[in-house]
Design a protein around this motif. Structure first.
Motif, mmCIF file in Angstrom:
data_model
loop_
_atom_site.group_PDB
_atom_site.id
_atom_site.type_symbol
_atom_site.label_atom_id
_atom_site.label_comp_id
_atom_site.label_asym_id
_atom_site.label_seq_id
_atom_site.Cartn_x
_atom_site.Cartn_y
_atom_site.Cartn_z
ATOM 1 N N SER A 246 0.849 -1.186 0.000
ATOM 2 C CA SER A 246 0.000 0.000 0.000
ATOM 3 C C SER A 246 0.894 1.249 0.000
ATOM 4 O O SER A 246 1.864 1.343 0.751
ATOM 5 N N TYR A 247 0.545 2.222 -0.839
ATOM 6 C CA TYR A 247 1.393 3.416 -0.933
ATOM 7 C C TYR A 247 1.479 4.136 0.406
ATOM 8 O O TYR A 247 2.515 4.685 0.774
ATOM 9 N N SER A 248 0.378 4.108 1.164
ATOM 10 C CA SER A 248 0.392 4.844 2.436
ATOM 11 C C SER A 248 1.436 4.267 3.392
ATOM 12 O O SER A 248 1.995 4.993 4.228
ATOM 13 N N THR A 249 1.722 2.992 3.259
ATOM 14 C CA THR A 249 2.765 2.395 4.104
ATOM 15 C C THR A 249 4.125 3.007 3.761
ATOM 16 O O THR A 249 4.885 3.412 4.634
ATOM 17 N N TYR A 250 4.387 3.076 2.463
ATOM 18 C CA TYR A 250 5.661 3.680 2.042
ATOM 19 C C TYR A 250 5.760 5.134 2.522
ATOM 20 O O TYR A 250 6.797 5.574 3.030
ATOM 21 N N GLY A 375 4.490 -5.896 -6.127
ATOM 22 C CA GLY A 375 3.941 -4.582 -5.785
ATOM 23 C C GLY A 375 4.382 -4.103 -4.409
ATOM 24 O O GLY A 375 3.665 -3.381 -3.719
ATOM 25 N N ASP A 376 5.583 -4.526 -4.000
ATOM 26 C CA ASP A 376 6.068 -4.188 -2.650
ATOM 27 C C ASP A 376 6.784 -2.839 -2.676
ATOM 28 O O ASP A 376 7.899 -2.718 -3.182
ATOM 29 N N PHE A 377 6.139 -1.839 -2.094
ATOM 30 C CA PHE A 377 6.708 -0.483 -2.111
ATOM 31 C C PHE A 377 7.985 -0.379 -1.291
ATOM 32 O O PHE A 377 8.821 0.471 -1.555
ATOM 33 N N LEU A 378 8.115 -1.222 -0.280
ATOM 34 C CA LEU A 378 9.286 -1.066 0.582
ATOM 35 C C LEU A 378 10.541 -1.642 -0.053
ATOM 36 O O LEU A 378 11.640 -1.169 0.203
ATOM 37 N N ARG A 379 10.366 -2.634 -0.901
ATOM 38 C CA ARG A 379 11.530 -3.282 -1.507
ATOM 39 C C ARG A 379 11.802 -2.832 -2.937
ATOM 40 O O ARG A 379 12.895 -3.063 -3.466
ATOM 41 N N ALA A 380 10.857 -2.208 -3.574
ATOM 42 C CA ALA A 380 11.039 -1.814 -4.984
ATOM 43 C C ALA A 380 12.061 -0.685 -5.102
ATOM 44 O O ALA A 380 12.286 0.076 -4.152
#
Ligand SMILES: NC(=O)NC(NC(N)=O)C(=O)[O-]
Ligand SMILES: [Zn+2]
Ligand SMILES: [Zn+2]
Length: 530
Positions: A246-250, A375-380
């Motif tokens: 989720s973008y909000s997590t990033y 789709g992992d925002f933290l690892r991308a």
């Protein structure tokens, strides 16, 4: 400040004897789609520092010879070849001071050939390459040499280079001076991890040292201004609640306080230097996203006379966090794209003159690193492939002005503002006084485009070079986002599937791109500071 020459023609070589030789390409008909060394460009809308005029620009030997207004008695001065662009806008070519061209070493991410072809197609006539993402990073005389060698015969537009300030060279004056003498236009450093192993972050002492050395060369320091406040902010995320897709997590992992902390530290460094009576170099904050506390700090420092400038990027102006779909890691960049309220303030800051310029921060990677499947925002990979999007935002802004300027005069954007954000000020930051304005004696770096032409961008629109599908999807996303209702007063109400048409891009008088075609040979040059 010199004015625009609107007098009848004169011989530029008599007035500027040396300029006609600077960076003058040997005549090579393959460099240009136009077989003339001396010609005129006529248009009803030429963007000069003194306003938009109807007239003609004389191009001679790669430079701007003279500029004549239509009402001047110019029949005899337009002798020779005249290209008449009618109502199309003739502007200085864009100068993009923040581009990662990744060669040598990571040409599969982006390279000189594809990057500069994309630039030419979008009206960008000068790129300044960032020192990281290529391998090795540009942090020494030797690694700059590798860059310049890798660029050979691949440049469709002119390309300068920022050098990297890293802990290894920061306290080594002769190494730093070697890099500056070899021709980098300034230095760039990170105040947080850069994501690139051979480009470690700098601290306040490194930056202080560099500012003194740079002052001797009158070149700027550019800083990625984020400080990681919690060493491992991801540990603060709650398992099962904060989904990495989720973008909000990033967004939570890179709060505005990181930008604020970095900018506070930078400003205290330059404040110390000023009070100690030392010379200090120009400081430039790259890709500002936080339009609240960070921007207030910048405003305060500027009003007290600091040598400071700041850029933001089209993606911070075009998007807001609320509209970024989960899993869509194309939008991951650092600092992150923030919420709509911040977006609105960023626009206001730009319009009110607190943000000096725009740049793309074109930072592509291979698509695999964006982890589209997970789709992992933290690892991308963090970085947006946006060079091509410059052109869209460029027209977006202009169309907004042209169609709605009369309704929202207070916020109307002029062609001259666009030229100042995208051409004149970036050229100045990079020390390229011969670029960025349409004035006699300057380089004939020009873009010709029709802001109001009906032009459908669809799957067949082919200005995308390195990762064609990916870039096109990005563009289409932007178009569909802009159709959505938002509260922004800057939202265009016209159908955004109709965009501008770029007619021509000239680099030092060579027509390098015209109507979908590039010149046969790449004749851009590496720009090295002397
Ligand atoms: N290594 C990078 O290209 N980093 C870039 N990445 C972004 N902006 O997300 C940058 O300019 O910070
Ligand atoms: Zn950065
Ligand atoms: Zn960058």
């Amino acid at each position: 400040m010199d004015g625009v020459d609107v007098l009848p023609t004169y011989n530029v070589q008599m007035i500027f004897p040396s300029l006609s030789f600077i960076m003058f390409q040997p005549s090579n008909s393959e460099c240009s789609l136009l077989p003339h060394d001396h010609f005129w460009i006529h248009s009803k809308r030429i963007v000069t520092p003194e306003g938009v005029i109807s007239g003609a620009v004389e191009i001679r030997g790669g430079n701007i010879g003279s500029i004549v207004k239509d009402k001047d008695p110019h029949e005899k001065v337009l002798k020779g070849h005249v290209v008449d662009y009618g109502e199309a806008v003739v502007m200085p070519g864009l100068v993009d001071v923040h581009v990662h061209l990744d060669e040598p070493g990571r040409a599969e991410w982006e390279g000189f050939y594809t990057g500069t072809r994309a630039a030419a197609a979008g009206g960008v006539t000068t790129l300044i390459d960032m020192p990281l993402n290529s391998f090795p990073s540009t942090v020494s005389e030797e690694t700059l040499r590798l860059k310049v060698e890798a660029a050979q015969d691949k440049l469709y537009v002119d390309v300068g280079f920022w050098g990297g300030l890293v802990p290894d060279n920061a306290f080594n004056k002769s190494a730093l001076e070697g890099l500056l003498k070899a021709g980098v236009l300034g230095l760039k450093s990170f105040m947080c991890p850069s994501g690139i192993n051979d480009f470690p972050m700098t601290n306040a002492s490194h930056i202080k040292e560099a500012l003194s050395t740079l002052a001797d060369y009158d070149r700027p320091l550019l800083v990625h201004s984020e400080i990681q406040l919690d060493f491992d902010s991801t540990s603060e995320l709650k398992d099962g609640v904060d989904d990495p897709r989720s973008y909000s997590t990033y967004l939570k992992t890179r709060p505005p306080s990181w930008e604020e902390a970095a900018i506070k530290e930078l400003l205290s460094i330059i404040q110390d230097k000023r009070t100690s009576g030392h010379q200090w170099a120009h400081l430039h904050i790259v890709h500002l996203s936080d339009a609240s506390a960070s921007l207030d700090l910048i405003k305060g420092a500027k009003s007290s006379g600091a040598r400071l400038s700041v850029e933001t990027c089209p993606h911070y102006l075009a998007f807001s966090a609320e509209n970024i779909p989960d899993r869509d890691t194309r939008f991951k960049c650092a600092p992150p794209i923030r919420d709509a309220a911040n977006n609105q303030k960023l626009w206001e800051a730009l319009m009110d003159g607190h943000i000096d310029m725009l740049s793309s921060d074109h930072s592509p990677s291979v698509p695999e690193l964006k982890l589209f499947d997970e789709g992992d925002f933290l690892r991308a990979w963090g970085g947006i492939s946006s060079l091509q999007v410059d052109t869209l935002l460029f027209s977006w802004l202009a169309l907004f002005f042209l169609l709605h300027g009369h309704l929202v005069k207070k916020y109307g954007i002029t062609l001259n503002q666009l030229a100042s954000w995208w051409c004149e000020r970036p050229a100045k930051l990079a020390g390229q006084e011969l670029k960025g304005t349409i004035m006699s004696g300057k380089h004939a770096d020009l873009v010709v485009w029709e802001p109001d032409a009906d032009f459908v961008i669809d799957e067949s629109y082919s200005i995308y070079h390195k990762h064609p599908l990916w870039s096109l999807q990005m563009l289409l996303r932007l178009l569909s986002e802009s159709k959505k209702e938002t509260k922004s007063i800057y939202q265009p109400t016209w159908d955004p599937s109709y965009q501008e048409k770029f007619l021509a891009t000239f680099v030092r008088g060579s027509l390098v791109y015209s109507d979908g075609k590039h010149a046969p040979t790449a004749c851009g040059v590496p720009i090295l500071a002397k």
